[in-house]
Design an enzyme around this catalytic site. Sequence first.
Site, short mmCIF file in Angstrom:
data_model
loop_
_atom_site.label_atom_id
_atom_site.label_comp_id
_atom_site.label_asym_id
_atom_site.label_seq_id
_atom_site.Cartn_x
_atom_site.Cartn_y
_atom_site.Cartn_z
N GLY A 208 -27.45 -2.84 -20.59
CA GLY A 208 -27.99 -4.15 -20.96
C GLY A 208 -29.34 -4.39 -20.34
N ASN A 209 -29.80 -5.60 -20.38
CA ASN A 209 -31.08 -5.94 -19.75
C ASN A 209 -31.00 -7.36 -19.19
OD1 ASN A 209 -32.10 -7.87 -21.86
ND2 ASN A 209 -31.79 -6.06 -23.12
N ARG A 210 -32.07 -7.78 -18.56
CA ARG A 210 -32.03 -9.02 -17.78
C ARG A 210 -32.38 -10.27 -18.58
NH1 ARG A 210 -35.75 -8.25 -12.90
NH2 ARG A 210 -34.93 -10.30 -12.38
#
Length: 409
Positions: A208-210
Site C-alpha cells: 500500500g501507500n501512505r
Amino acid sequence: MARVVLGVAGGIAAYKSVFLLRLLTEAGHDVRVLPTASALRFVGAATFEALSHSPISTEVFDDVDQVAHVRIGQEADLILVAPATADLLARTVHGRADDLLAATMLVARCPVLLAPAMHTEMWEHPATVANVASLRERGVLVIPPAHGRLTGADTGPGRLLEPEEIADLAELVLRAGPGALRPDLLGRRVLISAGGTREPVDPVRFLGNRSSGKQGLALARVAAARGAEVTLVTANVDAPAPAGARRIAVSTAEQLRVEMLREAKRADIVVMAAAVADFRPTVVSDGKIKKGSSDPEPVALTRNPDILRELVADRHPGQVIVGFAAETGDANGTVLDHGAAKLAAKSVDLLVVNEVGAEIAFDRPDNAATILSADGEQAIVARGPKALLAARLLDMASARLPDQGSDPR
Ligand code: CTP
C-alpha cells in the site's frame, strides 16, 4: 481570528448549529450567534450564550441603544446561516429586516454563506428554486444541502451538511474570499479518485501507500459546494465522504481503473488524486504466507495499468483531466522539472505537483503545491488547508471547460 456571525433559523437541524458554533470558536473565531425567534424553540438561548460567550437577542428592539444590527453587520467578516430554512431564504431575497438576523444581513457587506435545510418538497418547490437562483445571482453563497435522512423516515435532498463540512467551507471563504465557493460548477459532473490502492499479497497482507485521501475529499467537498454533481471513487479511505458526493469504494488499482473508466464517460472534469500502486504481486496467495524456517521467497511484481493514461486516451472533447504528481528533487532535476516532464508525458490539462518528504503532504490537513497547466499557466499554492488547494485547482479546471451551451456531447 475572524468575526463570524452565525445565524440560526428555525428548523429541526438547528441542533447541529451548536456543534458548528463549537468548531468555529475552537478554530479561534469570535462568533456572535443570531438565532431567529423560532430557532429558540429548538435550541435554548442559554446553550448559544454559554458556547459563544455572548448574549443572545433575536429582535432589533432588544438593546436599542446599541443599534446592534448595524454594529454586528458592519464588523462581521462572514455571515454564516446554518440551518437556512425556506422562510429565511425567502425573507433574505426580499431584503426583509423583521428580526435582528435579517436586519444584520442587510447591513453587512462581507461574504454571506447559507447552508439550507428543509424538506425535499420545500427545497424543490419552484419558489425556493427561484429564491436560491436570485440569491446566487446577487453573490450570496448557497451550499446545496445533502441528500439523506430527513426529520422522519423519509430521505432526499434537504439535509443540513454536517457541522465539520460547514466549518471547513466557512474557513475556506474566510481565507480565500467568496470566489472560492462561487457556483461555477452547477450542471457539471466532476469525477474524483482519492486514497491509495492496496495490492493483496495474501488474505492478510498488502502493498500500500501512505495516502489518506484527504486532498481528494477536500476536492469533492468544494466541488459539491460549487454546485457540481460529484462522484468520488475512494481507495481505502476511512473518513466519511462529503455529503454532496456519490461514493464508490474500491481497494485495488484494477478496481479503481474499472470504476474510473466507466464513470469518466459522463464527467466534465476528472481528477486522479488517488495514489495508485505501480506494481502488484504477480501471484496472490490463497492462504496466509507462513513465516516458516527458511529465508522468504522474493515477491514477484507485475506492472499495474496507468489509469491516468487510459483516461486521457479515452477523453471526450471538452473534458478536463487533472493528474497529481508526488515528486522529490534529485540529480536529474528539481521537483518542478520532474512535474513539467510528467505533465507532457501524461498529456493532462492540469498537474498538481507536490513535493513529498517525511513531513509533507501525507495524512495532514494542509498541503502546498504548484499547479501546472498544459497551456503554460503555473500557480503556486502556499501551505494551507487542503480545501484551499482544491478551490484553486477547481478555478483552473472550470476556466478550461467549454461553455455550457456549446457542450459538444
Ligand atoms: N496514476 C495512475 N495509474 C497508475 C499510477 C499513477 O492513474 N498506475 C496517476 C496518479 O493518480 C497521479 C498520476 O498518475 O494522478 C501521477 O502518478 P505518479 O505515481 O506520480 O506517476 P507515475 O506515472 O507512476 O510516475 P513515477 O515514475 O514518478 O512514479
